[in-house]
Motif scaffolding. Sequence first.
Motif, PDB file in Angstrom:
ATOM      1  N   ALA A  27       0.831  -1.204   0.000  1.00 18.48           N
ATOM      2  CA  ALA A  27       0.000   0.000   0.000  1.00 18.48           C
ATOM      3  C   ALA A  27       0.867   1.256   0.000  1.00 18.48           C
ATOM      4  CB  ALA A  27      -0.924  -0.026   1.216  1.00 18.48           C
ATOM      5  N   ARG A  28       1.955   1.217   0.771  1.00 20.21           N
ATOM      6  CA  ARG A  28       2.836   2.381   0.851  1.00 20.21           C
ATOM      7  C   ARG A  28       3.550   2.626  -0.486  1.00 20.21           C
ATOM      8  NH1 ARG A  28       4.826   0.984   5.091  1.00 20.21           N
ATOM      9  NH2 ARG A  28       6.768  -0.033   4.440  1.00 20.21           N
ATOM     10  N   HIS A  29       4.027   1.572  -1.126  1.00 21.26           N
ATOM     11  CA  HIS A  29       4.736   1.722  -2.392  1.00 21.26           C
ATOM     12  C   HIS A  29       3.805   2.163  -3.521  1.00 21.26           C
ATOM     13  CE1 HIS A  29       8.162  -0.295  -0.499  1.00 21.26           C
ATOM     14  NE2 HIS A  29       8.876   0.037  -1.564  1.00 21.26           N
ATOM     15  N   LEU A  30       2.542   1.742  -3.461  1.00 25.64           N
ATOM     16  CA  LEU A  30       1.595   2.085  -4.522  1.00 25.64           C
ATOM     17  C   LEU A  30       0.810   3.354  -4.219  1.00 25.64           C
ATOM     18  CD1 LEU A  30       0.195  -1.515  -5.200  1.00 25.64           C
ATOM     19  CD2 LEU A  30       1.779  -0.227  -6.656  1.00 25.64           C
ATOM     20  N   ASP A  31       0.980   3.877  -2.992  1.00 20.71           N
ATOM     21  CA  ASP A  31       0.264   5.076  -2.561  1.00 20.71           C
ATOM     22  C   ASP A  31      -1.249   4.874  -2.620  1.00 20.71           C
ATOM     23  OD1 ASP A  31      -0.043   7.640  -1.587  1.00 20.71           O
ATOM     24  OD2 ASP A  31       0.004   8.564  -3.584  1.00 20.71           O
ATOM     25  N   VAL A  32      -1.685   3.719  -2.087  1.00 21.68           N
ATOM     26  CA  VAL A  32      -3.115   3.413  -2.025  1.00 21.68           C
ATOM     27  C   VAL A  32      -3.402   2.838  -0.638  1.00 21.68           C
ATOM     28  CG1 VAL A  32      -3.332   2.972  -4.496  1.00 21.68           C
ATOM     29  CG2 VAL A  32      -2.746   1.083  -2.952  1.00 21.68           C
ATOM     30  N   THR A  33      -4.670   2.536  -0.409  1.00 28.73           N
ATOM     31  CA  THR A  33      -5.046   1.919   0.870  1.00 28.73           C
ATOM     32  C   THR A  33      -4.813   0.410   0.809  1.00 28.73           C
ATOM     33  OG1 THR A  33      -7.326   1.518   0.202  1.00 28.73           O
ATOM     34  CG2 THR A  33      -6.817   3.680   1.176  1.00 28.73           C
ATOM     35  N   GLU A  34      -4.770  -0.202   1.987  1.00 32.15           N
ATOM     36  CA  GLU A  34      -4.602  -1.654   2.030  1.00 32.15           C
ATOM     37  C   GLU A  34      -5.813  -2.361   1.432  1.00 32.15           C
ATOM     38  OE1 GLU A  34      -3.279  -3.277   5.742  1.00 32.15           O
ATOM     39  OE2 GLU A  34      -2.063  -1.506   6.220  1.00 32.15           O
ATOM     40  N   ARG A  35      -6.959  -1.749   1.526  1.00 31.67           N
ATOM     41  CA  ARG A  35      -8.167  -2.325   0.923  1.00 31.67           C
ATOM     42  C   ARG A  35      -8.018  -2.368  -0.596  1.00 31.67           C
ATOM     43  NH1 ARG A  35     -14.379  -0.010   1.681  1.00 31.67           N
ATOM     44  NH2 ARG A  35     -15.411  -1.651   0.431  1.00 31.67           N
ATOM     45  N   THR A  36      -7.436  -1.312  -1.163  1.00 32.44           N
ATOM     46  CA  THR A  36      -7.215  -1.285  -2.611  1.00 32.44           C
ATOM     47  C   THR A  36      -6.220  -2.359  -3.030  1.00 32.44           C
ATOM     48  OG1 THR A  36      -7.670   1.090  -2.719  1.00 32.44           O
ATOM     49  CG2 THR A  36      -6.426   0.137  -4.540  1.00 32.44           C
ATOM     50  N   VAL A  37      -5.214  -2.575  -2.203  1.00 34.82           N
ATOM     51  CA  VAL A  37      -4.248  -3.629  -2.503  1.00 34.82           C
ATOM     52  C   VAL A  37      -4.946  -4.977  -2.574  1.00 34.82           C
ATOM     53  CG1 VAL A  37      -2.256  -4.912  -1.634  1.00 34.82           C
ATOM     54  CG2 VAL A  37      -2.267  -2.418  -1.530  1.00 34.82           C
ATOM     55  N   ARG A  38      -5.845  -5.233  -1.635  1.00 30.98           N
ATOM     56  CA  ARG A  38      -6.554  -6.512  -1.631  1.00 30.98           C
ATOM     57  C   ARG A  38      -7.404  -6.666  -2.897  1.00 30.98           C
ATOM     58  NH1 ARG A  38      -6.667  -5.449   4.044  1.00 30.98           N
ATOM     59  NH2 ARG A  38      -8.625  -4.297   3.895  1.00 30.98           N
ATOM     60  N   ARG A  39      -8.036  -5.584  -3.313  1.00 28.97           N
ATOM     61  CA  ARG A  39      -8.817  -5.631  -4.553  1.00 28.97           C
ATOM     62  C   ARG A  39      -7.922  -5.915  -5.755  1.00 28.97           C
ATOM     63  NH1 ARG A  39     -12.577  -0.205  -3.819  1.00 28.97           N
ATOM     64  NH2 ARG A  39     -14.056  -1.044  -2.280  1.00 28.97           N
ATOM     65  N   ASP A  40      -6.764  -5.249  -5.784  1.00 33.31           N
ATOM     66  CA  ASP A  40      -5.852  -5.445  -6.912  1.00 33.31           C
ATOM     67  C   ASP A  40      -5.304  -6.877  -6.939  1.00 33.31           C
ATOM     68  OD1 ASP A  40      -6.231  -2.890  -7.728  1.00 33.31           O
ATOM     69  OD2 ASP A  40      -4.326  -2.106  -6.947  1.00 33.31           O
ATOM     70  N   ILE A  41      -5.062  -7.447  -5.776  1.00 37.69           N
ATOM     71  CA  ILE A  41      -4.616  -8.842  -5.706  1.00 37.69           C
ATOM     72  C   ILE A  41      -5.686  -9.757  -6.293  1.00 37.69           C
ATOM     73  CG2 ILE A  41      -4.097 -10.757  -4.154  1.00 37.69           C
ATOM     74  CD1 ILE A  41      -1.764  -8.869  -4.454  1.00 37.69           C
ATOM     75  N   ASP A  42      -6.951  -9.484  -5.981  1.00 37.63           N
ATOM     76  CA  ASP A  42      -8.049 -10.286  -6.536  1.00 37.63           C
ATOM     77  C   ASP A  42      -8.083 -10.155  -8.054  1.00 37.63           C
ATOM     78  OD1 ASP A  42      -8.835 -11.202  -4.059  1.00 37.63           O
ATOM     79  OD2 ASP A  42     -10.338  -9.619  -3.758  1.00 37.63           O
ATOM     80  N   ARG A  43      -7.841  -8.950  -8.572  1.00 36.80           N
ATOM     81  CA  ARG A  43      -7.831  -8.759 -10.026  1.00 36.80           C
ATOM     82  C   ARG A  43      -6.701  -9.562 -10.673  1.00 36.80           C
ATOM     83  NH1 ARG A  43      -8.722  -3.103  -8.509  1.00 36.80           N
ATOM     84  NH2 ARG A  43     -10.896  -2.522  -8.981  1.00 36.80           N
ATOM     85  N   LEU A  44      -5.523  -9.558 -10.041  1.00 37.78           N
ATOM     86  CA  LEU A  44      -4.403 -10.326 -10.578  1.00 37.78           C
ATOM     87  C   LEU A  44      -4.721 -11.815 -10.615  1.00 37.78           C
ATOM     88  CD1 LEU A  44      -1.237  -8.644  -8.996  1.00 37.78           C
ATOM     89  CD2 LEU A  44      -2.173  -8.347 -11.293  1.00 37.78           C
ATOM     90  N   ARG A  45      -5.373 -12.309  -9.586  1.00 36.57           N
ATOM     91  CA  ARG A  45      -5.754 -13.720  -9.553  1.00 36.57           C
ATOM     92  C   ARG A  45      -6.733 -14.048 -10.672  1.00 36.57           C
ATOM     93  NH1 ARG A  45      -6.392 -13.656  -2.977  1.00 36.57           N
ATOM     94  NH2 ARG A  45      -4.221 -14.255  -2.470  1.00 36.57           N
ATOM     95  N   GLU A  46      -7.654 -13.128 -10.955  1.00 39.45           N
ATOM     96  CA  GLU A  46      -8.602 -13.340 -12.053  1.00 39.45           C
ATOM     97  C   GLU A  46      -7.883 -13.389 -13.393  1.00 39.45           C
ATOM     98  OE1 GLU A  46     -11.377 -10.174 -11.746  1.00 39.45           O
ATOM     99  OE2 GLU A  46     -12.359 -10.950  -9.928  1.00 39.45           O
ATOM    100  N   LEU A  47      -6.752 -12.691 -13.499  1.00 40.45           N
ATOM    101  CA  LEU A  47      -5.971 -12.682 -14.734  1.00 40.45           C
ATOM    102  C   LEU A  47      -5.032 -13.883 -14.844  1.00 40.45           C
ATOM    103  CD1 LEU A  47      -5.057  -8.871 -14.851  1.00 40.45           C
ATOM    104  CD2 LEU A  47      -6.685 -10.087 -16.336  1.00 40.45           C
ATOM    105  N   GLY A  48      -5.004 -14.730 -13.818  1.00 41.36           N
ATOM    106  CA  GLY A  48      -4.189 -15.930 -13.894  1.00 41.36           C
ATOM    107  C   GLY A  48      -2.897 -15.898 -13.108  1.00 41.36           C
ATOM    108  N   TYR A  49      -2.659 -14.830 -12.366  1.00 38.31           N
ATOM    109  CA  TYR A  49      -1.450 -14.752 -11.553  1.00 38.31           C
ATOM    110  C   TYR A  49      -1.615 -15.583 -10.284  1.00 38.31           C
ATOM    111  CZ  TYR A  49       0.242 -10.843 -14.386  1.00 38.31           C
ATOM    112  OH  TYR A  49       0.691 -10.062 -15.415  1.00 38.31           O
ATOM    113  N   GLY A  50      -0.628 -16.401  -9.980  1.00 38.13           N
ATOM    114  CA  GLY A  50      -0.697 -17.219  -8.784  1.00 38.13           C
ATOM    115  C   GLY A  50      -0.200 -16.479  -7.561  1.00 38.13           C
ATOM    116  N   VAL A  51      -1.014 -15.588  -7.021  1.00 39.63           N
ATOM    117  CA  VAL A  51      -0.633 -14.806  -5.843  1.00 39.63           C
ATOM    118  C   VAL A  51      -1.149 -15.516  -4.603  1.00 39.63           C
ATOM    119  CG1 VAL A  51      -0.705 -12.568  -4.712  1.00 39.63           C
ATOM    120  CG2 VAL A  51      -0.800 -12.703  -7.209  1.00 39.63           C
TER     121      VAL A  51
END
Length: 326
Positions: A27-51
Motif C-alpha cells: 500500500a505504501r509503495h503504490l500510494d493506495v489503501t490496504e483495501r485497494t491492494v486486496r482488490r488489486d490482488i483479486d484482479r491479478l488472480r482473475e488474470l491468472g497470476y498465482g498470488v
Amino acid sequence: MIATSARLLRLVSLLSSRPTWSNAELARHLDVTERTVRRDIDRLRELGYGVESIPGPGGGYRFGAGNRMPPLNLDDDEVFAVAMALREAAQGAALGADPAALSALLKLRQILPTRMAKRLESLDATVEHTPRCEPPRASADVLLLLAYVCRASERATLTYRDMHGATTVRCVDPHRLVHTGVHWYFVARDVERAAWRTFRVDRVVAVESTGEVIDLSDAPDAAQLVSDTITRTGYPFFARVRLPLPYDDARRLVAPIVATHEPEGPDQTIITIGGADPDQLAGYLLSLRTPLEVLSPDAVRDALLARLDSLYRDNAAARPGSGGPQ
C-alpha cells in the motif's frame, strides 16, 4: 494516484522483486489503501497470476509456484541485462550449439521498446570480438537433466565418452555442477568404484534418473574437487613454487582451477602447478610478473633461468654502443 492498469503492472513488478510483501508495504509503495491492494490482488488472480496470501499479523502476499507463467515486467536496465546475457550465451560457449539462447534473444528483440532496440543495435554495430579458441560445448538439455538429478538427489545412469573417445555407462550419485569459466563439470559418486569423480559435461552423451533417492552426507566440496582434479591430473609435469603473497592474494593471482594453494605463514603461499613441459611452465611463471621461488623440480628452475638469461642477452645486445644489432 496512478490508473488501475498501470497500478496492476506496478504491483506485479513489486511482487516479482522479492519473495514476500506485507499488505502495508504494498500500500505504501503504490500510494493506495490496504483495501485497494486486496482488490488489486483479486484482479491479478482473475488474470491468472498465482498470488498466495501469507497468514499472520497484517497479512501479506507472494507469487506462488504455478503452472501458468504471468507476463514478465522488466525495467530498461533489466531488459538490457537479459538481452546481453542471451547474446553472450548465443555467441559463446555457455550452452553450446543449442539454438535456445538465440531463439529467446530473437523473440525478446521483437518485442523490445524502440529505445531499447536501438541500444542493442548500437552495441551490435560497434562491438567486435577478438579470435578465440572455442572449447567443446555442453548441451543445454544435458545440463538441465544433470541439474535436476543433483537437486532431486536421485541416482542416475550416465553415458560418458572420455577424452580418448571410449564410451562407458556409469551408475552415479549426483552432487553438483561446477563451471570453471571454460568448461562445465559434473561431480558425482561413481557407485561401482565407490569414489567421487568429475565428468566433463560436454562429454556426457546421456543421463537418466533411476528415481532412487540417495544419501549424500559424505559429499565433498565440489568446486575444490574439480580444482584438484584439473591441477593434479592431465599434465605430464608439475612444479612447486613459493609466492611472497598471502593465501587469498595468491589465489587471485593464480586461479584455483590452475593450481593448488598451500598457505605458508601469513605472507607466503606455495602453489603446485602443472604444465606440458618445464619451458612452458617457466613461461607461465614469468607471465605472473611477481617475485617467486621455484622449489622443485630443478628442470623448471633451469628453464626459468634460461629464459631470463636469453631475455637479458637479447636486450643487452640491442643497447646503443654494445656493438650488437641496433
